[in-house]
Design a protein around this motif. Sequence first.
Motif, mmCIF file in Angstrom:
data_model
loop_
_atom_site.group_PDB
_atom_site.id
_atom_site.type_symbol
_atom_site.label_atom_id
_atom_site.label_comp_id
_atom_site.label_asym_id
_atom_site.label_seq_id
_atom_site.Cartn_x
_atom_site.Cartn_y
_atom_site.Cartn_z
ATOM 1 N N MET A 231 7.143 -4.441 0.471
ATOM 2 C CA MET A 231 6.174 -5.178 -0.336
ATOM 3 C C MET A 231 4.771 -4.626 -0.126
ATOM 4 N N LYS A 232 4.481 -4.197 1.094
ATOM 5 C CA LYS A 232 3.186 -3.574 1.370
ATOM 6 C C LYS A 232 3.045 -2.285 0.567
ATOM 7 N N ASN A 233 4.112 -1.499 0.520
ATOM 8 C CA ASN A 233 4.088 -0.271 -0.273
ATOM 9 C C ASN A 233 3.876 -0.572 -1.746
ATOM 10 N N ASP A 235 2.370 -3.201 -2.981
ATOM 11 C CA ASP A 235 0.987 -3.655 -3.155
ATOM 12 C C ASP A 235 0.021 -2.479 -3.154
ATOM 13 N N GLU A 236 0.244 -1.526 -2.247
ATOM 14 C CA GLU A 236 -0.633 -0.361 -2.179
ATOM 15 C C GLU A 236 -0.519 0.489 -3.434
ATOM 16 N N ALA A 237 0.705 0.646 -3.931
ATOM 17 C CA ALA A 237 0.902 1.421 -5.155
ATOM 18 C C ALA A 237 0.233 0.745 -6.344
ATOM 19 N N LYS A 238 0.337 -0.579 -6.394
ATOM 20 C CA LYS A 238 -0.295 -1.318 -7.492
ATOM 21 C C LYS A 238 -1.812 -1.208 -7.411
ATOM 22 N N ALA A 239 -2.355 -1.321 -6.186
ATOM 23 C CA ALA A 239 -3.808 -1.216 -6.020
ATOM 24 C C ALA A 239 -4.294 0.169 -6.441
ATOM 25 N N LYS A 240 -3.537 1.207 -6.074
ATOM 26 C CA LYS A 240 -3.911 2.574 -6.452
ATOM 27 C C LYS A 240 -3.845 2.739 -7.959
ATOM 28 N N ASN A 241 -2.805 2.197 -8.569
ATOM 29 C CA ASN A 241 -2.654 2.298 -10.018
ATOM 30 C C ASN A 241 -3.771 1.552 -10.736
ATOM 31 N N ASP A 242 -4.111 0.351 -10.239
ATOM 32 C CA ASP A 242 -5.192 -0.436 -10.835
ATOM 33 C C ASP A 242 -6.521 0.309 -10.733
#
Length: 292
Positions: A231-233, A235-242
Amino acid sequence: MKAAMMQRKITVFCALCLLSVHCALGQNLLNNSHSVDSIRAAMNSAIPAQVQQQAQQFDAQVVNSRKVGNQNIAILTDARYYRITQIVQKLLATHGDSSKWTVRVLDSNPKTENAFVVGGNFIYIYTGLIDNAQSDDELAFVLGHEISHSRLKHNLRRSEDFSNLLGDIIELSGAMSKTENRRDKMGLIGGSIKAFYSREDEQEADAMGAYISQRAAYDSSRGIAFFARMMKNEDEAKAKNDAQIAQAKATVQQQVTNCENLKAQWNSQPSTRTPQNAQVVNKACQTAQNTT
């Protein structure tokens, strides 16, 4: 994320409570189709022949085509295969499952973090998930979860046509191969069919998976650590994409503003209307148009 992890912890705790001392799982996790009696009946019954046949057909398609949906895969029999096979055998031995299960270790490029079943005695796990797992305890929880989906007859208890489920798995696996972010980060337990199992099905499989892995002398609490890391991964991927989307929007807005400013200057200041400046304005506005 905190709420989701708390639900996972509650589910794992209730699993050990439910199946080791036969107490009732909390009513917030169960409805009539997910009662203790329905769980026991599903676990004690054989997987129907029709389901086994359809699962065999799906497996033959994977083996012959070397594809899951549109995604090319290789079927491995390396050290990872023997590692997964041994874990599966230990999990099955704890509850007297004498049926023969087939393990498929799938390799893909780019890597996919995923594991799934299709209702019969076949279990599929990608090397992306195996390589990122930090212990056999984590893999045992994942595999126990997937085995539980089959043994709990979730596809049948949902009263849906199984052939449609197989089609959905193929379509979703193909979609996973088209988008890099989704493809690389997908793979939480049973990733390719989570969308088709209900929330209660997933909680039930978590509970049974925790129990099975605990009975096989694995630390089922490591499953929580696995979920937390995945889930951390995500979240990090989503933050990077955003962040990338926000940057792209800012760039486009800057280009549009630049075009508008140059046009305003052209219209208000006749002295700027030279062939060279016309090229500058046209180029700036063309760039803005191409990115909107």
